[in-house]
Design an enzyme around this catalytic site. Structure first.
Site, PDB file in Angstrom:
ATOM      1  N   LYS A  62       0.830  -1.217   0.000  1.00 37.02           N
ATOM      2  CA  LYS A  62       0.000   0.000   0.000  1.00 37.02           C
ATOM      3  C   LYS A  62       0.860   1.262   0.000  1.00 37.02           C
ATOM      4  O   LYS A  62       0.366   2.346  -0.283  1.00 37.02           O
ATOM      5  CB  LYS A  62      -0.927  -0.017   1.225  1.00 37.02           C
ATOM      6  CG  LYS A  62      -1.945  -1.155   1.197  1.00 37.02           C
ATOM      7  CD  LYS A  62      -2.863  -1.143   2.393  1.00 37.02           C
ATOM      8  CE  LYS A  62      -2.157  -1.586   3.651  1.00 37.02           C
ATOM      9  NZ  LYS A  62      -1.794  -3.022   3.649  1.00 37.02           N
ATOM     10  N   ASP A 122      -4.987  -5.816  11.636  1.00 29.45           N
ATOM     11  CA  ASP A 122      -4.328  -6.879  10.874  1.00 29.45           C
ATOM     12  C   ASP A 122      -4.718  -8.259  11.408  1.00 29.45           C
ATOM     13  O   ASP A 122      -4.935  -9.197  10.631  1.00 29.45           O
ATOM     14  CB  ASP A 122      -2.806  -6.709  10.950  1.00 29.45           C
ATOM     15  CG  ASP A 122      -2.231  -6.106   9.679  1.00 29.45           C
ATOM     16  OD1 ASP A 122      -3.010  -5.706   8.799  1.00 29.45           O
ATOM     17  OD2 ASP A 122      -0.997  -6.034   9.570  1.00 29.45           O
ATOM     18  N   ASP A 123      -4.787  -8.372  12.738  1.00 31.60           N
ATOM     19  CA  ASP A 123      -5.192  -9.641  13.340  1.00 31.60           C
ATOM     20  C   ASP A 123      -6.605 -10.020  12.890  1.00 31.60           C
ATOM     21  O   ASP A 123      -6.882 -11.184  12.588  1.00 31.60           O
ATOM     22  CB  ASP A 123      -5.160  -9.538  14.867  1.00 31.60           C
ATOM     23  CG  ASP A 123      -3.752  -9.394  15.423  1.00 31.60           C
ATOM     24  OD1 ASP A 123      -2.789  -9.633  14.673  1.00 31.60           O
ATOM     25  OD2 ASP A 123      -3.632  -9.044  16.606  1.00 31.60           O
ATOM     26  N   ASP A 135       6.492 -18.050   9.392  1.00 33.47           N
ATOM     27  CA  ASP A 135       5.067 -18.374   9.482  1.00 33.47           C
ATOM     28  C   ASP A 135       4.622 -19.431   8.486  1.00 33.47           C
ATOM     29  O   ASP A 135       3.453 -19.820   8.482  1.00 33.47           O
ATOM     30  CB  ASP A 135       4.229 -17.106   9.265  1.00 33.47           C
ATOM     31  CG  ASP A 135       4.430 -16.072  10.367  1.00 33.47           C
ATOM     32  OD1 ASP A 135       4.975 -16.440  11.428  1.00 33.47           O
ATOM     33  OD2 ASP A 135       4.052 -14.904  10.159  1.00 33.47           O
ATOM     34  N   PHE A 178      12.081  -6.389   4.208  1.00 29.39           N
ATOM     35  CA  PHE A 178      13.009  -7.217   4.983  1.00 29.39           C
ATOM     36  C   PHE A 178      12.250  -8.029   6.028  1.00 29.39           C
ATOM     37  O   PHE A 178      12.442  -9.244   6.153  1.00 29.39           O
ATOM     38  CB  PHE A 178      14.059  -6.295   5.623  1.00 29.39           C
ATOM     39  CG  PHE A 178      14.763  -6.852   6.835  1.00 29.39           C
ATOM     40  CD1 PHE A 178      15.397  -8.082   6.791  1.00 29.39           C
ATOM     41  CD2 PHE A 178      14.819  -6.115   8.011  1.00 29.39           C
ATOM     42  CE1 PHE A 178      16.066  -8.581   7.911  1.00 29.39           C
ATOM     43  CE2 PHE A 178      15.481  -6.604   9.125  1.00 29.39           C
ATOM     44  CZ  PHE A 178      16.094  -7.846   9.077  1.00 29.39           C
ATOM     45  N   PHE A 204      -3.856  -0.565  14.368  1.00 35.05           N
ATOM     46  CA  PHE A 204      -3.503  -1.104  13.057  1.00 35.05           C
ATOM     47  C   PHE A 204      -3.145  -2.585  13.161  1.00 35.05           C
ATOM     48  O   PHE A 204      -3.561  -3.404  12.331  1.00 35.05           O
ATOM     49  CB  PHE A 204      -2.328  -0.313  12.481  1.00 35.05           C
ATOM     50  CG  PHE A 204      -1.904  -0.751  11.107  1.00 35.05           C
ATOM     51  CD1 PHE A 204      -2.541  -0.269   9.980  1.00 35.05           C
ATOM     52  CD2 PHE A 204      -0.841  -1.628  10.935  1.00 35.05           C
ATOM     53  CE1 PHE A 204      -2.139  -0.654   8.699  1.00 35.05           C
ATOM     54  CE2 PHE A 204      -0.439  -2.021   9.672  1.00 35.05           C
ATOM     55  CZ  PHE A 204      -1.090  -1.530   8.556  1.00 35.05           C
ATOM     56  N   ASP A 214       9.482 -12.962   7.929  1.00 36.44           N
ATOM     57  CA  ASP A 214       8.277 -13.412   8.628  1.00 36.44           C
ATOM     58  C   ASP A 214       7.548 -14.507   7.858  1.00 36.44           C
ATOM     59  O   ASP A 214       7.014 -15.452   8.455  1.00 36.44           O
ATOM     60  CB  ASP A 214       7.314 -12.240   8.857  1.00 36.44           C
ATOM     61  CG  ASP A 214       7.755 -11.342   9.997  1.00 36.44           C
ATOM     62  OD1 ASP A 214       8.697 -11.727  10.719  1.00 36.44           O
ATOM     63  OD2 ASP A 214       7.170 -10.256  10.155  1.00 36.44           O
ATOM     64  N   ARG A 252       1.794 -13.497  -0.519  1.00 28.27           N
ATOM     65  CA  ARG A 252       2.036 -12.153   0.014  1.00 28.27           C
ATOM     66  C   ARG A 252       1.783 -11.163  -1.110  1.00 28.27           C
ATOM     67  O   ARG A 252       2.342 -11.279  -2.182  1.00 28.27           O
ATOM     68  CB  ARG A 252       3.480 -12.047   0.508  1.00 28.27           C
ATOM     69  CG  ARG A 252       3.944 -10.653   0.874  1.00 28.27           C
ATOM     70  CD  ARG A 252       3.276 -10.151   2.126  1.00 28.27           C
ATOM     71  NE  ARG A 252       3.646 -10.928   3.319  1.00 28.27           N
ATOM     72  CZ  ARG A 252       3.197 -10.664   4.531  1.00 28.27           C
ATOM     73  NH1 ARG A 252       2.348  -9.663   4.724  1.00 28.27           N
ATOM     74  NH2 ARG A 252       3.562 -11.413   5.559  1.00 28.27           N
ATOM     75  N   ASP A 267       5.789 -12.541  18.498  1.00 22.86           N
ATOM     76  CA  ASP A 267       4.333 -12.527  18.592  1.00 22.86           C
ATOM     77  C   ASP A 267       3.744 -13.933  18.517  1.00 22.86           C
ATOM     78  O   ASP A 267       2.585 -14.118  18.222  1.00 22.86           O
ATOM     79  CB  ASP A 267       3.721 -11.655  17.501  1.00 22.86           C
ATOM     80  CG  ASP A 267       4.075 -12.128  16.097  1.00 22.86           C
ATOM     81  OD1 ASP A 267       4.848 -13.097  15.977  1.00 22.86           O
ATOM     82  OD2 ASP A 267       3.573 -11.527  15.137  1.00 22.86           O
ATOM     83  N   LYS A 314       5.531  -3.841  17.956  1.00 26.18           N
ATOM     84  CA  LYS A 314       5.920  -4.658  16.812  1.00 26.18           C
ATOM     85  C   LYS A 314       5.766  -3.893  15.504  1.00 26.18           C
ATOM     86  O   LYS A 314       6.689  -3.756  14.725  1.00 26.18           O
ATOM     87  CB  LYS A 314       5.076  -5.935  16.758  1.00 26.18           C
ATOM     88  CG  LYS A 314       5.359  -6.777  15.530  1.00 26.18           C
ATOM     89  CD  LYS A 314       4.308  -7.836  15.334  1.00 26.18           C
ATOM     90  CE  LYS A 314       4.525  -8.551  14.016  1.00 26.18           C
ATOM     91  NZ  LYS A 314       3.441  -9.481  13.704  1.00 26.18           N
TER      92      LYS A 314
END
Length: 348
Positions: free
Chosen positions: A63, A238-239, A113, A104, A234, A109, A118, A175, A195
């Site tokens: 974005k 996202d969660d 994960d 990065f 924010f 991540d 992505r 997290d 984070k």
């Protein structure tokens, strides 16, 4: 010749482009600068070609709110007469450094994960021939930040401030939970506040403030107070989108449930569920089993998590308005309101 200008004989004509267009053009300049040197050396040529591929695949496509917020904030902090071509170009450059920081983080991540997509395309490590070499590629993205800052900002009075901002954010807390038995209600909020909030919200505004000559610790603390609150929302957003967002819109398939993430959804659910529901959650959460993931989602729906989230969103926006009124007395309110417009009610 700067990309901001076009040559015509002996004089220069400034290109009439929007910040977004200038930002896009700056990326091409950035890639060229980082990758087109000493290509006569075959070994170096291979490394630089790899860096080009890493940059082009991973840095664009988001974005760009973080990167564009540097020049956007600077335009609110300085009068137009002080926004010289050089200042604008450096602000765009610093903005791209923040986008490289994000790239990065995302490359690393996604490996941790075991993510699949992505930004609407396969994660970098999922591409044929990449695999775990993506770990080294993430370090290339990080190193590129400091090469660019050194080359373009080393002679500026705010150079050290920028270095401190970027290095401070490189040590985010984890997290991921080791067990749902933990009292995660006390863990999630420090995580979400630092984070994502620091580098997504405070970093671009703080960079613009330093570039505008605003060095006051009090003013930076005031800005941080507002922006970390905004960044906390924010991350919670996202969660929520990880579970309830449309992958066709968000560009990624959520994995927080199977990855045992300490998300706002699970923390909030554990605060209101019955002992029987908690037992079901603990039996299913953090398991790479689609049926168990669906049971967790069904449990969320039973607890009316979407309704609770939208209530939280409205309350968060009201808190933000009060924080701006209280802490932004000497800073333009639009610096913060422009951010708010981009994130509240977003769906990706």
């Amino acid at each position: 010749m700067s990309f901001l200008d076009t040559c015509n004989g002996t004089h220069t004509k400034k290109a009439l482009l929007s910040d977004s267009q200038l930002f896009e053009a700056q990326f091409q300049e950035l890639v060229t600068e980082l990758t087109e040197r000493d290509l006569a050396d075959p070994v170096l040529a291979d490394a630089l070609n790899r860096l080009r591929e890493v940059l082009v695949y991973n840095a664009p496509g988001g974005k760009r709110n973080r990167g564009l917020s540097v020049i956007g904030s600077l335009r609110e902090l300085l009068p137009p007469s002080q926004l010289t071509q050089d200042i604008v170009q450096r602000a765009l450059l610093v903005g791209w450094c923040i986008e490289l920081l994000q790239a990065f983080f995302l490359v690393a991540d996604d490996i941790m994960d075991a993510s699949v997509t992505r930004r609407g395309q396969p994660c970098w490590y999922k591409k044929d021939g990449i695999g775990l070499e993506a770990i080294n590629d993430s370090f290339l993205l990080e190193a590129s930040i400091y090469r660019l800052l050194r080359r373009h900002c080393r002679d500026q009075p705010y150079y050290v401030h920028l270095l401190e901002l970027f290095t401070e954010v490189l040590y985010p807390p984890q997290d991921r939970l080791t067990s749902t038995e933990k009292n995660i209600a006390n863990i999630v909020y420090p995580i979400v506040k630092y984070k994502t909030a620091f580098y997504s919200f405070y970093l671009p505004v703080a960079a613009a403030m330093y570039m505008a000559g605003i060095n006051s610790e009090e003013e930076h603390n005031n800005a941080k107070h507002i922006l970390l609150e905004m960044g906390e929302f924010f991350q919670i957003q996202d969660d929520y989108l990880d579970c309830y967002g449309d992958p066709a819109v968000t560009g990624k398939i959520g994995t927080d449930i199977q990855d045992n993430k300490c998300s706002w959804l699970v923390v909030t659910a554990m605060e209101i569920m019955t002992p029987e529901q908690r037992a079901e959650l603990e039996a299913c959460y953090g398991r790479h089993d689609e049926a168990k993931v669906e049971k967790v989602k069904a449990l969320y729906n039973t607890l009316q998590m979407p309704t609770l989230y939208h209530k939280y969103e409205d309350e968060s926006y009201q808190r933000l308005q009060k924080l701006i009124a209280c802490h932004a007395q000497n800073l333009p309110h639009l610096v913060f309101l422009n951010f708010a417009k981009k994130i509240y009610k977003r769906n990706k």
